[in-house]
Design a protein around this motif. Structure first.
Motif, PDB file in Angstrom:
ATOM      1  N   GLU A 158       0.798  -1.219   0.000  1.00 34.18           N
ATOM      2  CA  GLU A 158       0.000   0.000   0.000  1.00 34.18           C
ATOM      3  C   GLU A 158       0.831   1.271   0.000  1.00 34.18           C
ATOM      4  OE1 GLU A 158      -3.707   1.267   2.240  1.00 34.18           O
ATOM      5  OE2 GLU A 158      -3.557  -0.880   2.632  1.00 34.18           O
ATOM      6  N   LYS A 159       1.772   1.362  -0.890  1.00 32.09           N
ATOM      7  CA  LYS A 159       2.545   2.588  -1.034  1.00 32.09           C
ATOM      8  C   LYS A 159       1.685   3.584  -1.804  1.00 32.09           C
ATOM      9  CE  LYS A 159       6.722   4.500  -2.978  1.00 32.09           C
ATOM     10  NZ  LYS A 159       7.826   4.291  -3.906  1.00 32.09           N
ATOM     11  N   LYS A 160       1.461   4.735  -1.220  1.00 34.97           N
ATOM     12  CA  LYS A 160       0.612   5.749  -1.835  1.00 34.97           C
ATOM     13  C   LYS A 160       1.396   6.493  -2.909  1.00 34.97           C
ATOM     14  CE  LYS A 160      -2.920   5.571   1.115  1.00 34.97           C
ATOM     15  NZ  LYS A 160      -4.235   5.221   0.797  1.00 34.97           N
ATOM     16  N   GLU A 161       0.868   6.465  -4.119  1.00 37.67           N
ATOM     17  CA  GLU A 161       1.431   7.241  -5.202  1.00 37.67           C
ATOM     18  C   GLU A 161       0.322   8.144  -5.725  1.00 37.67           C
ATOM     19  OE1 GLU A 161       3.573   5.119  -8.191  1.00 37.67           O
ATOM     20  OE2 GLU A 161       4.416   3.741  -6.732  1.00 37.67           O
ATOM     21  N   TYR A 162       0.588   9.415  -5.733  1.00 35.23           N
ATOM     22  CA  TYR A 162      -0.407  10.377  -6.143  1.00 35.23           C
ATOM     23  C   TYR A 162      -0.147  10.860  -7.561  1.00 35.23           C
ATOM     24  CZ  TYR A 162      -1.363  10.645  -1.155  1.00 35.23           C
ATOM     25  OH  TYR A 162      -1.680  10.341   0.136  1.00 35.23           O
ATOM     26  N   GLY A 163      -1.226  11.167  -8.253  1.00 30.82           N
ATOM     27  CA  GLY A 163      -1.108  11.750  -9.567  1.00 30.82           C
ATOM     28  C   GLY A 163      -0.714  13.216  -9.449  1.00 30.82           C
ATOM     29  N   GLU A 164      -0.522  13.838 -10.575  1.00 40.19           N
ATOM     30  CA  GLU A 164      -0.054  15.217 -10.606  1.00 40.19           C
ATOM     31  C   GLU A 164      -1.002  16.189  -9.896  1.00 40.19           C
ATOM     32  OE1 GLU A 164       1.584  18.379 -13.927  1.00 40.19           O
ATOM     33  OE2 GLU A 164       0.574  16.565 -14.563  1.00 40.19           O
ATOM     34  N   TYR A 165      -2.296  15.960 -10.003  1.00 41.63           N
ATOM     35  CA  TYR A 165      -3.268  16.880  -9.416  1.00 41.63           C
ATOM     36  C   TYR A 165      -4.123  16.206  -8.345  1.00 41.63           C
ATOM     37  CZ  TYR A 165      -1.939  19.420 -13.606  1.00 41.63           C
ATOM     38  OH  TYR A 165      -1.224  20.049 -14.585  1.00 41.63           O
ATOM     39  N   SER A 166      -3.535  15.382  -7.537  1.00 41.70           N
ATOM     40  CA  SER A 166      -4.257  14.632  -6.497  1.00 41.70           C
ATOM     41  C   SER A 166      -4.295  15.387  -5.171  1.00 41.70           C
ATOM     42  CB  SER A 166      -3.614  13.261  -6.303  1.00 41.70           C
ATOM     43  OG  SER A 166      -3.692  12.502  -7.466  1.00 41.70           O
ATOM     44  N   PHE A 167      -4.596  16.663  -5.225  1.00 42.92           N
ATOM     45  CA  PHE A 167      -4.622  17.486  -4.022  1.00 42.92           C
ATOM     46  C   PHE A 167      -5.687  16.997  -3.031  1.00 42.92           C
ATOM     47  CE2 PHE A 167      -3.516  20.496  -7.542  1.00 42.92           C
ATOM     48  CZ  PHE A 167      -2.169  20.537  -7.278  1.00 42.92           C
ATOM     49  N   TYR A 168      -6.834  16.585  -3.553  1.00 38.45           N
ATOM     50  CA  TYR A 168      -7.932  16.114  -2.709  1.00 38.45           C
ATOM     51  C   TYR A 168      -7.537  14.831  -1.975  1.00 38.45           C
ATOM     52  CZ  TYR A 168     -12.575  14.386  -1.423  1.00 38.45           C
ATOM     53  OH  TYR A 168     -13.650  13.906  -0.733  1.00 38.45           O
ATOM     54  N   SER A 169      -6.978  13.879  -2.682  1.00 39.72           N
ATOM     55  CA  SER A 169      -6.571  12.606  -2.068  1.00 39.72           C
ATOM     56  C   SER A 169      -5.501  12.822  -1.007  1.00 39.72           C
ATOM     57  CB  SER A 169      -6.034  11.645  -3.131  1.00 39.72           C
ATOM     58  OG  SER A 169      -7.025  11.350  -4.072  1.00 39.72           O
ATOM     59  N   LYS A 170      -4.562  13.688  -1.301  1.00 39.13           N
ATOM     60  CA  LYS A 170      -3.505  13.987  -0.322  1.00 39.13           C
ATOM     61  C   LYS A 170      -4.103  14.597   0.939  1.00 39.13           C
ATOM     62  CE  LYS A 170       0.158  14.826  -3.679  1.00 39.13           C
ATOM     63  NZ  LYS A 170       1.010  15.862  -4.293  1.00 39.13           N
ATOM     64  N   CYS A 171      -5.026  15.510   0.760  1.00 39.67           N
ATOM     65  CA  CYS A 171      -5.673  16.162   1.895  1.00 39.67           C
ATOM     66  C   CYS A 171      -6.398  15.144   2.768  1.00 39.67           C
ATOM     67  CB  CYS A 171      -6.648  17.225   1.401  1.00 39.67           C
ATOM     68  SG  CYS A 171      -7.592  18.049   2.701  1.00 39.67           S
ATOM     69  N   LEU A 172      -7.159  14.248   2.137  1.00 40.08           N
ATOM     70  CA  LEU A 172      -7.872  13.220   2.903  1.00 40.08           C
ATOM     71  C   LEU A 172      -6.906  12.309   3.651  1.00 40.08           C
ATOM     72  CD1 LEU A 172     -10.761  12.015   0.567  1.00 40.08           C
ATOM     73  CD2 LEU A 172     -10.932  13.439   2.604  1.00 40.08           C
ATOM     74  N   ASP A 173      -5.854  11.878   2.972  1.00 36.55           N
ATOM     75  CA  ASP A 173      -4.892  10.982   3.610  1.00 36.55           C
ATOM     76  C   ASP A 173      -4.193  11.635   4.792  1.00 36.55           C
ATOM     77  OD1 ASP A 173      -5.526   8.908   1.943  1.00 36.55           O
ATOM     78  OD2 ASP A 173      -3.822   9.209   0.599  1.00 36.55           O
ATOM     79  N   GLU A 174      -3.941  12.937   4.687  1.00 36.25           N
ATOM     80  CA  GLU A 174      -3.309  13.647   5.799  1.00 36.25           C
ATOM     81  C   GLU A 174      -4.268  13.859   6.959  1.00 36.25           C
ATOM     82  OE1 GLU A 174      -1.859  17.228   3.984  1.00 36.25           O
ATOM     83  OE2 GLU A 174      -0.278  16.167   2.892  1.00 36.25           O
ATOM     84  N   ALA A 175      -5.549  14.038   6.680  1.00 37.10           N
ATOM     85  CA  ALA A 175      -6.525  14.356   7.719  1.00 37.10           C
ATOM     86  C   ALA A 175      -7.121  13.131   8.404  1.00 37.10           C
ATOM     87  CB  ALA A 175      -7.645  15.200   7.132  1.00 37.10           C
ATOM     88  N   LEU A 176      -7.305  12.045   7.667  1.00 38.73           N
ATOM     89  CA  LEU A 176      -8.042  10.901   8.219  1.00 38.73           C
ATOM     90  C   LEU A 176      -7.419  10.236   9.440  1.00 38.73           C
ATOM     91  CD1 LEU A 176      -9.564   9.216   5.061  1.00 38.73           C
ATOM     92  CD2 LEU A 176     -10.738  10.407   6.896  1.00 38.73           C
ATOM     93  N   PRO A 177      -6.143  10.108   9.562  1.00 44.17           N
ATOM     94  CA  PRO A 177      -5.657   9.452  10.781  1.00 44.17           C
ATOM     95  C   PRO A 177      -5.996  10.219  12.057  1.00 44.17           C
ATOM     96  CG  PRO A 177      -3.907   9.585   9.146  1.00 44.17           C
ATOM     97  CD  PRO A 177      -5.065  10.365   8.624  1.00 44.17           C
ATOM     98  N   ARG A 178      -6.043  11.523  12.003  1.00 47.13           N
ATOM     99  CA  ARG A 178      -6.266  12.299  13.210  1.00 47.13           C
ATOM    100  C   ARG A 178      -7.676  12.847  13.347  1.00 47.13           C
ATOM    101  NH1 ARG A 178      -5.821  16.435  10.237  1.00 47.13           N
ATOM    102  NH2 ARG A 178      -4.235  17.794   9.600  1.00 47.13           N
ATOM    103  N   ALA A 179      -8.395  12.989  12.251  1.00 50.84           N
ATOM    104  CA  ALA A 179      -9.733  13.574  12.318  1.00 50.84           C
ATOM    105  C   ALA A 179     -10.645  12.935  11.289  1.00 50.84           C
ATOM    106  CB  ALA A 179      -9.655  15.067  12.047  1.00 50.84           C
ATOM    107  N   MET A 180     -11.858  12.711  11.715  1.00 51.16           N
ATOM    108  CA  MET A 180     -12.868  12.208  10.783  1.00 51.16           C
ATOM    109  C   MET A 180     -14.171  12.913  11.116  1.00 51.16           C
ATOM    110  SD  MET A 180     -13.783   8.325   9.981  1.00 51.16           S
ATOM    111  CE  MET A 180     -14.894   7.884   8.703  1.00 51.16           C
ATOM    112  N   ASN A 181     -14.621  13.756  10.185  1.00 54.21           N
ATOM    113  CA  ASN A 181     -15.862  14.474  10.423  1.00 54.21           C
ATOM    114  C   ASN A 181     -16.588  14.705   9.113  1.00 54.21           C
ATOM    115  OD1 ASN A 181     -14.918  16.955   9.181  1.00 54.21           O
ATOM    116  ND2 ASN A 181     -13.650  17.222  11.005  1.00 54.21           N
ATOM    117  N   ASN A 182     -17.798  15.194   9.213  1.00 58.22           N
ATOM    118  CA  ASN A 182     -18.633  15.381   8.032  1.00 58.22           C
ATOM    119  C   ASN A 182     -18.140  16.505   7.132  1.00 58.22           C
ATOM    120  OD1 ASN A 182     -20.295  13.350   8.876  1.00 58.22           O
ATOM    121  ND2 ASN A 182     -21.749  14.705   9.905  1.00 58.22           N
ATOM    122  N   GLY A 183     -17.377  17.423   7.648  1.00 59.67           N
ATOM    123  CA  GLY A 183     -16.904  18.545   6.858  1.00 59.67           C
ATOM    124  C   GLY A 183     -15.621  18.272   6.096  1.00 59.67           C
TER     125      GLY A 183
END
Length: 132
Positions: free
Chosen positions: A24-49
């Motif tokens: 499960e090595k994460k490789e992001y595409g050139e414009y994967s800003f959304y995926s990166k944001c989710l991956d950074e936020a999910l371990p510490r926070a999970m909310n509807n917003g």
């Protein structure tokens, strides 16, 4: 005898996809800003917003990149109506109407920003291919 030699090779070929799934090595595409944001936020926070927050962050970055690409082809006001710069400017205005219309049915939920972000991401990829 050939079957005995073939069995380990078959076994290893089935094991290879399993191994790639486990690492499960994460490789992001050139414009994967959304995926990166989710991956950074999910371990510490999970909310509807989170969908809204990550969509907005990604959209800001994508908007900047789209504007840079369009601006790189010149100034419409200085080059005239038939210039490539003006054509891109008109195209971007038509795209704005398109994504606003397309995403309107989600306007009052968090999915509006996600819809807009995804369409803009596709627009950025299209600009990459057409105005390189």
């Amino acid at each position: 005898m050939r079957i005995i030699l073939l069995l380990p090779i078959l076994f290893l070929s089935f094991l290879s996809p399993v191994n790639s799934e486990i690492k499960e090595k994460k490789e992001y595409g050139e414009y994967s800003f959304y995926s990166k944001c989710l991956d950074e936020a999910l371990p510490r926070a999970m909310n509807n917003g989170l969908v809204y927050e990550c969509s907005m962050k990604a959209k800001e970055k994508i908007d900047t990149l789209i504007q840079e690409k369009i601006s790189s082809k010149g100034d419409c006001d200085k080059e005239g109506f038939k210039s490539h710069a003006c054509s891109l400017k008109r195209s971007q205005e038509a795209f704005k109407t398109y994504y606003q219309t397309e995403c309107t049915w989600n306007k009052y939920g968090t999915m509006y920003s996600y819809c807009e972000m995804m369409l803009k991401k596709d627009r950025l990829k299209w600009l990459d291919e057409t105005i390189s």
